[in-house]
Design an enzyme around this catalytic site. Structure first.
Site, short mmCIF file in Angstrom:
data_model
loop_
_atom_site.label_atom_id
_atom_site.label_comp_id
_atom_site.label_asym_id
_atom_site.label_seq_id
_atom_site.Cartn_x
_atom_site.Cartn_y
_atom_site.Cartn_z
N HIS A 208 -7.11 -6.07 0.11
CA HIS A 208 -6.09 -5.00 0.28
C HIS A 208 -4.97 -5.65 0.92
O HIS A 208 -4.06 -5.32 1.05
CB HIS A 208 -6.61 -3.78 0.70
N ASP B 191 -9.93 -5.96 -4.15
CA ASP B 191 -9.43 -5.00 -3.35
C ASP B 191 -10.48 -3.87 -3.38
O ASP B 191 -10.90 -3.35 -4.38
CB ASP B 191 -8.22 -4.54 -3.98
N SER C 203 0.80 -1.20 0.03
CA SER C 203 0.23 0.02 0.04
C SER C 203 0.85 1.38 -0.02
O SER C 203 1.69 1.42 -0.91
CB SER C 203 -0.76 -0.09 1.04
#
Length: 350
Positions: A329, A301, A173
């Site tokens: 995610h 996601d 991320s």
């Protein structure tokens, strides 16, 4: 452009899945033993997160985290990394065995506990770092104002490596911004960089820009977001970002993750320093551009949609692309075996 990695059979390393035969293929005592092992693993992870039971290794001032026993995991070794005789694969002629795991926004080194155990099982050397203000690092997240400061545990680690030593970086991320910054600073010490549904930004781009299409522009977000933290008082600009427990549980990050991992995240996630993700990166072909990049897409996601991930790899093409179907995610929770196999494949690329 790269090899695609298809969907793995749905699995859960915590032992929560698996068929139950009507004829009782497993004895009740075996099931109780498996449940006990599952509970022990999560107790260890939870204890680490709340600092009641800490297993850590330090390297010149930076903190790495290692959790979980590998001795009981041999039976879980996937078929895809065994030879024809079903013996564990011996990894040879690797450029490096060291894989540095860099968490995303709000997370810490604790989130990698399943992946650490799997990578160690085949003789690799995973090191999970807490970025500043994350995990058990005691820095106030609201005091962190630059990406360099936020990423200092990572850059310190790379700085202290031997001259001929290299590592593989994995950034999740917003951790993609930290590994991008590290690639610009120490390209000769990085063998490969893996962006795990991450902010793989271009030169002059902010990490926040990656999310802006889904969240809103930065200006609108800063005016309207209910998640902002004002560490210097409400009369000053916001300093952090924090999802409350209800939003963490809502499925934005964890729509496919096991309940116990969601519970772990609920008690472990911390305020996200805001200014580092609003900072424009300066990336050059001579440094950042010299490191081979790989992108891992997560196809279920909700935080960084598949469309946005596709845009990232289209605008900033990596050397290889892998896909994990059925992953939210956080594939280190929802699809650890699939993620592990991809990392193993990347580590073996010449």
């Amino acid at each position: 452009m790269g090899s695609a990695f298809g969907c793995m059979p749905k699995e859960d390393l915590t032992g929560g899945m698996g068929s139950r035969s009507k004829r009782g293929s497993k004895s009740r005592s075996q099931r109780k033993m498996a449940a006990s092992e599952e509970e022990l693993l999560h107790r260890q992870a939870l204890a680490m997160a709340i600092q009641q039971h800490q297993l850590s290794q330090r390297f010149e001032g930076s903190m790495s985290r290692r959790i979980g026993s590998t001795s009981s995991r041999r039976r879980d070794l996937p078929d895809s990394i065994t030879n024809g005789k079903q013996q564990p694969l011996i990894l040879e002629d690797l450029e490096t065995r060291k894989i540095i795991l860099v968490h995303g926004e709000g997370f810490g080194a604790w989130c990698w506990y399943k992946i650490i155990s799997l990578l160690e099982e085949v003789g690799l050397n995973p090191v999970a770092l807490d970025l500043r203000g994350s995990g058990i690092d005691n820095t106030d997240p609201n005091s962190i104002t630059t990406l360099a400061d936020y990423s200092k545990p990572l850059t310190d680690y790379l700085h202290n490596l031997l001259d001929d030593e290299k590592v593989i970086l994995v950034g999740h991320s917003c951790g993609g911004a930290s590994i991008s910054y590290a690639m610009e600073c120490y390209p000769k010490k990085i063998s490969k960089a893996v962006f795990l549904t991450a902010t793989m930004v271009l030169d002059g781009q902010k990490p926040f820009d990656v999310f802006s299409e889904e969240l809103a522009s930065a200006d609108v977000f800063l005016k309207e977001s209910q998640f902002l933290v004002y560490g210097n008082g409400s009369d000053n600009p916001p300093t952090g970002l924090m999802f409350d427990k209800q939003h963490i549980k809502s499925g934005l990050y964890f729509n496919q993750s096991p309940p116990k991992d969601i519970a772990l995240a609920t008690v472990s996630m911390r305020t996200i320093p805001l200014e580092p993700i609003m900072e424009k990166l300066s990336l050059t072909p001579e440094n950042y551009g010299m490191v081979r990049r790989f992108f891992i897409q997560t196809l279920d996601d909700r935080m960084l949609s598949p469309d946005v991930q596709e845009k990232l790899v289209r605008e900033n093409p990596p050397h290889g692309i892998y896909k994990i179907k059925g992953s939210d995610h956080c594939p280190f929770f929802s699809k650890p075996q699939s993620l592990y196999k991809i990392l193993l494949e990347i580590a073996q690329l010449p």
